[in-house]
Design an enzyme around this catalytic site. Sequence first.
Site, PDB file in Angstrom:
ATOM      1  NE  ARG A   1      14.649  -1.773   3.533  1.00 42.66           N
ATOM      2  CZ  ARG A   1      15.337  -0.943   4.318  1.00 42.66           C
ATOM      3  NH1 ARG A   1      14.761   0.132   4.823  1.00 42.66           N
ATOM      4  NH2 ARG A   1      16.593  -1.168   4.607  1.00 42.66           N
TER       5      ARG A   1
ATOM      6  CG  ASP B   1      15.893  -4.735   3.391  1.00 47.27           C
ATOM      7  OD1 ASP B   1      14.808  -4.978   3.968  1.00 47.27           O
ATOM      8  OD2 ASP B   1      16.915  -4.393   3.998  1.00 47.27           O
TER       9      ASP B   1
ATOM     10  CB  SER C   1      25.358  -3.855   7.403  1.00 51.19           C
ATOM     11  OG  SER C   1      24.101  -3.544   6.823  1.00 51.19           O
TER      12      SER C   1
HETATM   13  N1  ARG Z   1      17.194  -9.006   8.795  1.00 46.87           N
HETATM   14  C1  ARG Z   1      16.314  -7.887   8.925  1.00 46.87           C
HETATM   15  C2  ARG Z   1      15.233  -7.956   7.885  1.00 46.87           C
HETATM   16  O1  ARG Z   1      15.336  -8.690   6.955  1.00 46.87           O
HETATM   17  C3  ARG Z   1      17.063  -6.593   8.926  1.00 46.87           C
HETATM   18  C4  ARG Z   1      17.575  -6.155   7.597  1.00 46.87           C
HETATM   19  C5  ARG Z   1      18.365  -4.927   7.712  1.00 46.87           C
HETATM   20  N2  ARG Z   1      18.586  -4.361   6.423  1.00 46.87           N
HETATM   21  C6  ARG Z   1      19.682  -3.750   6.056  1.00 46.87           C
HETATM   22  N3  ARG Z   1      19.738  -3.303   4.851  1.00 46.87           N
HETATM   23  N4  ARG Z   1      20.700  -3.602   6.866  1.00 46.87           N
HETATM   24  O2  ARG Z   1      14.238  -7.283   8.005  1.00 46.87           O
END
Ligand code: ARG
Length: 404
Positions: A94, A123, A174
């Site tokens: 990110r 995110d 997802s």
């Molecule tokens: N839980 C993980 C994190 O916060 C994975 C997030 C996955 N993101 C997504 N948009 N599917 O880093």
Amino acid sequence: MKDKVVLAYSGGLDTSAAIKWIAEIYEMDVIALSIDLGMERDFESIRQKALKVGAIKALVLDAKDIFISDYVFPALQADAVYEGQYTLATALARPLIAKLLVDTALEEGAVVVAHGCTGKGNDQVRFDVSTAALASHLRIIAPAREWGMTREETVAYAHRYGIPVPVTVDSPYSIDENLWGRSIECGVLEDPWIEPPEDVFSWTRSQDEAPENPLYIEIGFEQGNPVSLDGQVSGGVELVEKLNSLAGEHGVGRIDHLENRLVGIKSREIYEAPAATVLLSAHLALEQMTLSRDQLRFKQKVAQEYAELVYNGLWFSAMRQDLAAYVQSTQRHVSGTVKVKLHKGKSMVIGRKSPKSLYSYNLATYDKEDRFDQSAAVGFIQIYGLPVKTQAEVQETREEESTE
Ligand code: ARG
């Protein structure tokens, strides 16, 4: 002239709808930016799709090398793992995506950056905080956090505007993936009691289907960076790709984590991280051989702190940068080779060697080559145990059997 916005574009339903939505609601010109971090996607067709949906410009950047050298390997050197389980693939990607959004916005004269994150996850925090750190004058738009549409409403919105709805929208999951790992959420996984069905996994074989025979591999490290596989010098991207497939084949790297998000939600996450799993344990094994006890003990605390900073979106904070400088300094003698056995879902370090090894056979052995002076242990223990002895005599620290 309309304001320009650079949108992080994945080609999926949400970010496609976002192109239309931003153009409509904010009346801005959307530039779509897609970033290749090692997902096997057809980026040219993603680019075409962005234009078709209404972007005025669509760019693709290959950021695999920078991702590995500037984000993944520093985290590997830090031994960063969140809550003892999550190897941080998404969390590391990110800030890099945010940086490329910002760079592009400055180049294109855009005043806004946009992303497809919802208001419930980590995110959004990572994107927004990274953007604030890099270019605080840029505005941020997060359509999926603002529009208040359900999944069905988003699909209907897409149909209404002729936005192609990917067939994978049928998938209940997802998914996010890059070279360092793959994460899977939603669907049946939202019940923490249910075993993840096989169809959530795509990089790893199940333990049952993994080969009967183990595979032995040797990973070479230079100052904490993995640089070779089985004696063959390899670039970081290539090495991680190879390890993902070798270790995945043997069922290594499946993680089932009930995780604490920064926004206060507990969520059940499934990860596949074959290369990360192997490299993190191999790297630590080499540190155990080349760092002192004190360095290891302190570095373990730094590792936890570092992982939390990364997870919590603070990659570009001064705090993370300071810890990174410490970590980097610790790595100057972390060079050598680690032998790993991959078998039936397990990755086991079974050998290590280093020109800078602190392991001394003459000190460790019980054979005749022993150079350790056992008689000196008596004086050492006398002084070492002195405060305990003194205190016990004065304060009777011996616990009573029972107070009754
Ligand atoms: N839980 C993980 C994190 O916060 C994975 C997030 C996955 N993101 C997504 N948009 N599917 O880093």
